[in-house]
Design an enzyme around this catalytic site. Sequence first.
Site, PDB file in Angstrom:
ATOM      1  N   CYS A   1     -14.502   8.697 -11.590  1.00 36.06           N
ATOM      2  CA  CYS A   1     -13.926   9.733 -10.351  1.00 36.06           C
ATOM      3  C   CYS A   1     -15.780  10.275 -10.589  1.00 36.06           C
ATOM      4  CB  CYS A   1     -13.048  10.861 -11.254  1.00 36.06           C
ATOM      5  SG  CYS A   1     -11.791  10.863 -11.216  1.00 36.06           S
ATOM      6  N   HIS A   2     -16.542  10.838 -11.682  1.00 38.44           N
ATOM      7  CA  HIS A   2     -17.482  10.784 -11.105  1.00 38.44           C
ATOM      8  C   HIS A   2     -18.641  10.029 -12.576  1.00 38.44           C
ATOM      9  CE1 HIS A   2     -14.945  14.574 -10.487  1.00 38.44           C
ATOM     10  NE2 HIS A   2     -15.768  14.551  -9.776  1.00 38.44           N
ATOM     11  N   GLY A   3     -18.215   8.625 -12.854  1.00 38.57           N
ATOM     12  CA  GLY A   3     -19.065   7.704 -13.354  1.00 38.57           C
ATOM     13  C   GLY A   3     -19.606   8.021 -14.326  1.00 38.57           C
TER      14      GLY A   3
END
Lengths: 138, 690
Positions: free
Chosen positions: A102-104
């Site tokens: 999702c956000h790494g």
Amino acid sequence: MNPDASTIAAGAPIEVDLSPIAEGQDIKVFWRGKPIYISHRTKKQIDEARSVNVASLPDPQTDEARVKSGHEQWLVVIGICTHLGCIPIAHEGSYDGFFCPCHGSVYDTSGRIRQGPAPTNLAVPPYQFVSDTKIQIG
Amino acid sequence: MSGPSDYQPSNPALQWIERRLPIFGLIHSSFVAYPTPRNLNYWWTFGAILSFMLGMQILTGVILAMHYTPNADLAFKSVELIVRDVNYGWLLRNMHAVGASMFFVAVYVHMFRGLYYGSYKEPREVLWILGVIIYLLMMATGFMGYVLPWGQMSFWGATVITNLFSAVPYVGESIVTLLWGGYAVGNPTLNRFFSLHYLLPFVIAGVVVLHVWALHVAGQNNPDGVEPKTEKDTVPFTPHATIKDMFGVACFLLLYAWFIFYMPNYLGDADNYIPANPGVTPPHIVPEWYYLPFYAILRSIPDKLAGVIAMFGAIIILCFLPWLDTAKTRSSKYRPLAKQFFWIFVAVCILLGYLGAQPPEGIYVIAGRILTFCYFAYFLIVLPLLARIEKPRPVPNSISDAVLAKTGSRSTPMVSTAIVLALAGSLFAGSIDSAKAAEGSDKPPGNTWSFSGPFGKFDRGALQRGLKVYKEVCASCHGLSFVAFRNLAEPGGPGYSVAQAAAFASEYKVKDGPNDAGDMFERPGRPADYFPSPFANEQAARAANGGAAPPDLSLITKARSYKRGFPWFIFDVFTQYQEQGPDYVAALLQGYEDKVPEGVTLPEGSYYNKYFPGHAIKMPKPISDGQVTYDDGSPTTVAQYSKDVTTFLMWTAEPHMEARKRLGFQVFVFLIVFAGLMYFTKKKVWADSH
């Protein structure tokens, strides 16, 4: 609006048999609606996790504190990214641990946050070894 | 709402009521005799448009709730059944889902209008703050509504948004458990979101009443920002504002109908046609488009708590606007600098929205940080500073002076044009950048589909051939669980008779029971039965296929998509292109290559497919030339099979598509005539006032 009695009852401890999990493999079980990763770590993965300078980590914690002594090969973590709750993918990312799509956020082989926006390490659920090949989560 | 009225109804029955409850006087003074500035432009019709949209959402929502089931196991299916089986259910659902987006389009225009013309300034501060509260309530309502269909984006959107509250120190985790009603997003969460989603619109309606009340006390602002002084400055609300609002609403309805009837899925996400799965996170979670700027702000801050504070702060800061911008001149029309910064701010918001939809990596993160700074700088630095240093142009003495002086004194909108061009340029550069990033995953080639465009219809022959391909090839692994045999005989479908559909059904064995002895038994299918699935459950499907469960195909053409990129996603609105799904499915079926390109290693049991994301697909090449025989002489090639089966699967995904497009045409003819009538009536009414 807190969880009702049946939800709490359904969240009772579960037992998981570890014998079918080969070294280097991992399984995902659900407890209280949350995915729990159980990884059978290789020697290399354990060494990687223990050779890190703990003080340099965003959320300093030793690998020893995250596993049960005598069962170093087993890593049990809640597979929910501590950023915004997505499920990280096992065996991905640059630290051979977990990677959240999702956000790494990137976690290492001990489930500790190494890179990305997540503030803390992957949580370790309450569990204990019932026998050498069986754990009880909860 | 503006004090006691001396209005007396002429009808004796109404007089009788009026003496006991002066409701007609209230209506008369608020919506008939109410003086409205005579220089209002069309940006002021958005108040009426918003009231109309709120009414529309409540009306369609109440009817949808009669058919919807708020249960984690049934919600997705119940929404599909609304679309397929409820009379005009597809229309209700499209109106409600598209309506939410249109509601936000209108509210953003309404807010930017308030910003431009200084409608938040003394004495309208409370009016403005009530507006911000309505906007916050709308966001909460919109978010909870998006969760109800219980698709993948619903579930993961709910997970990400509720987890925002876990950033609160000390009590965060308890708040999140309280929101969930469990240990994760699940059935209790869905139930309470449904309840709140039903409640909040009525709360909004209540705050709207306060908003209108405050408006009628302070009076409307106007493009020149000077208060009405004499009677010459105003016109009565009815008929002047009423007819103008009617024309505005009619024009807005044209836009609304364009999406309802021709692009119903354009504003949604393909992933939401996949049922919620708590075990799999979609690779790219994006909220609905109207939250994207705030999502971009959240992600651009590397710290979790600070990100959440910035995101909520970006909205809350609006409440303090009346005290941040202390300039005496209201309207930006007379503020040369404020006007330019306003347009820069609009561009910043749009760019933030674009970034919110991009993956959080590389250049996007840096751009996001710069724009987040610009967003807050506009409120905290630019507006307070401008109030001190700017030299506004002289404002007219009165509204009637402004109306009379209305000449071609327009300054060339150089700066605005430059901003628009820069905006387009940077978006284009961004898309080239992401196109490079996505290198390797080929874009599916476009096809000519019989069902595309405003008058598209399904090719009956293709549907019948596609059904044959599905039955003989796909059905051994893929289910079609939302399609019943009776659908085959319905108008807009493959065109079989009822008897033919019944005969088709009877070839299948369907499990039924229990019988009197308590045993399950098999019987021939009936038209009311659904296509039986090849596997008993997902685990069985997974086990039999090397760990990858073959997805159900009922919705596959709507559940798959690929990124169009800028500027195509803008052109698509006008060309009504929405065949990404069918193009992808058809390309996938033809995308197998025996020779794996160099440098690509496939995992065991996978096959190389040019169009599959990541290229390693578990499904072996499903079909080859000549595998299915056709009775009508069509070529028996993979290309033809793919086209036919994709057409068939488009029909299974949307069996009422022909009815949708047909009704759309009728609605458009009506709306254009109606808008024309409203326009000429408005001209006549306003003839003496301009």
